[in-house]
Design an enzyme around this catalytic site. Structure first.
Site, PDB file in Angstrom:
ATOM      1  N   HIS A  69       0.829  -1.202   0.000  1.00 40.67           N
ATOM      2  CA  HIS A  69       0.000   0.000   0.000  1.00 40.67           C
ATOM      3  C   HIS A  69       0.866   1.255   0.000  1.00 40.67           C
ATOM      4  CE1 HIS A  69      -3.093  -2.891   0.987  1.00 40.67           C
ATOM      5  NE2 HIS A  69      -3.970  -1.962   0.678  1.00 40.67           N
ATOM      6  N   SER A  82      -5.806   3.275  -6.034  1.00 42.61           N
ATOM      7  CA  SER A  82      -5.326   4.149  -4.959  1.00 42.61           C
ATOM      8  C   SER A  82      -5.365   5.611  -5.377  1.00 42.61           C
ATOM      9  CB  SER A  82      -3.906   3.772  -4.538  1.00 42.61           C
ATOM     10  OG  SER A  82      -3.916   2.575  -3.821  1.00 42.61           O
ATOM     11  N   GLU A  85      -8.973   6.790  -5.301  1.00 41.46           N
ATOM     12  CA  GLU A  85      -9.468   6.879  -3.929  1.00 41.46           C
ATOM     13  C   GLU A  85      -8.862   8.077  -3.197  1.00 41.46           C
ATOM     14  OE1 GLU A  85      -9.991   2.039  -3.795  1.00 41.46           O
ATOM     15  OE2 GLU A  85      -8.257   2.948  -2.835  1.00 41.46           O
ATOM     16  N   GLN A  86      -7.556   8.295  -3.388  1.00 41.72           N
ATOM     17  CA  GLN A  86      -6.913   9.428  -2.727  1.00 41.72           C
ATOM     18  C   GLN A  86      -7.405  10.758  -3.289  1.00 41.72           C
ATOM     19  OE1 GLN A  86      -2.826   9.349  -1.500  1.00 41.72           O
ATOM     20  NE2 GLN A  86      -2.695   7.127  -1.632  1.00 41.72           N
ATOM     21  N   ILE A 118      -2.680   2.303   6.619  1.00 32.82           N
ATOM     22  CA  ILE A 118      -3.716   1.822   5.698  1.00 32.82           C
ATOM     23  C   ILE A 118      -5.064   2.287   6.223  1.00 32.82           C
ATOM     24  CG2 ILE A 118      -4.789  -0.209   4.647  1.00 32.82           C
ATOM     25  CD1 ILE A 118      -2.030  -1.639   5.093  1.00 32.82           C
TER      26      ILE A 118
END
Length: 166
Positions: A69, A82, A85-86, A118
Site C-alpha cells: 500500500h 489508490s 481513492e486518494q 492503511i
C-alpha cells in the site's frame, strides 16, 4: 465497464486474476488463491473468500500486502485504484503544510509499525484521515495489524463493488 458475477465465474484462471488481481494492492496472489472456488454466488461470497485467503496467509505474506500500500498523500505514482481513492479524499490537492504533516505522520507510522498507514479513504476527508493517523499511531502493533486488515477488507469491498454488478 462493470462485470457481472456470471462473467467473472466464466473466466479462465488467467482472466480471473487479470480482472481481480488489483483489488488487493499489488497482490494478485489473493485472486489467484480463490480461483479454485469458482463459481461464487455473489460479490459478498467472492469478497469473503478473498478476505479468508488473506487472513489465513503466513504473517510474511500479510506484511507484504500491508507494505504494497502507498503512503496516503504521497506525491509518488500509485496504482489506479489508490490514485482515484486518494483524489476523492482530496489528498492530491494538499497544501505544502498539509503535505508535510502527512509526510511526517507517514514516516513515524512506518518507523513504528514497519508498514504504511492503511485507511479506507472512500467517503472520507483529508481531515478524517489525519485524525485517524494521529489516533492510530498510539495503537499497539497487534492492534494496528488487525486494524490494517479491517481497512483492507473495506478497501477491497469498495473496489469489488466498483468493478462488479451483483
Amino acid at each position: 465497464m462493470k462485470l457481472t458475477m456470471d462473467q467473472i465465474n466464466a473466466c479462465s484462471r488467467e482472466q480471473f486474476v487479470e480482472r481481480l488481481g488489483t483489488i488487493f494492492e499489488y497482490s494478485p496472489w489473493v485472486a489467484a488463491s480463490v480461483y479454485h472456488a469458482v463459481p461464487f454466488a455473489d460479490i459478498e461470497a467472492l469478497h469473503a473468500a478473498m478476505i479468508n485467503v488473506v487472513r489465513e496467509s503466513r504473517v510474511e505474506a500479510i506484511v507484504d500486502l500491508f507494505r504494497a500500500h502507498p503512503d496516503l498523500g504521497t506525491r509518488l505514482a500509485v496504482g489506479e485504484y489508490s490514485a482515484k481513492e486518494q483524489q476523492g479524499a482530496g489528498l492530491n490537492q494538499l497544501s505544502a503544510e498539509e503535505y508535510e504533516r502527512f509526510y511526517g505522520l507517514n514516516q513515524t507510522y512506518v518507523k513504528t509499525f514497519g508498514f504504511p498507514f492503511i485507511f479506507a479513504v472512500k467517503g472520507k476527508t483529508k481531515e478524517d484521515i489525519l485524525a485517524a493517523m494521529e489516533t492510530r499511531i498510539w495503537n499497539s502493533s497487534s492492534e494496528e495489524a488487525e486494524q490494517a486488515l479491517l481497512e483492507i477488507e473495506k478497501i477491497s469491498g469498495f473496489r469489488l463493488r466498483e468493478l462488479l454488478i451483483d
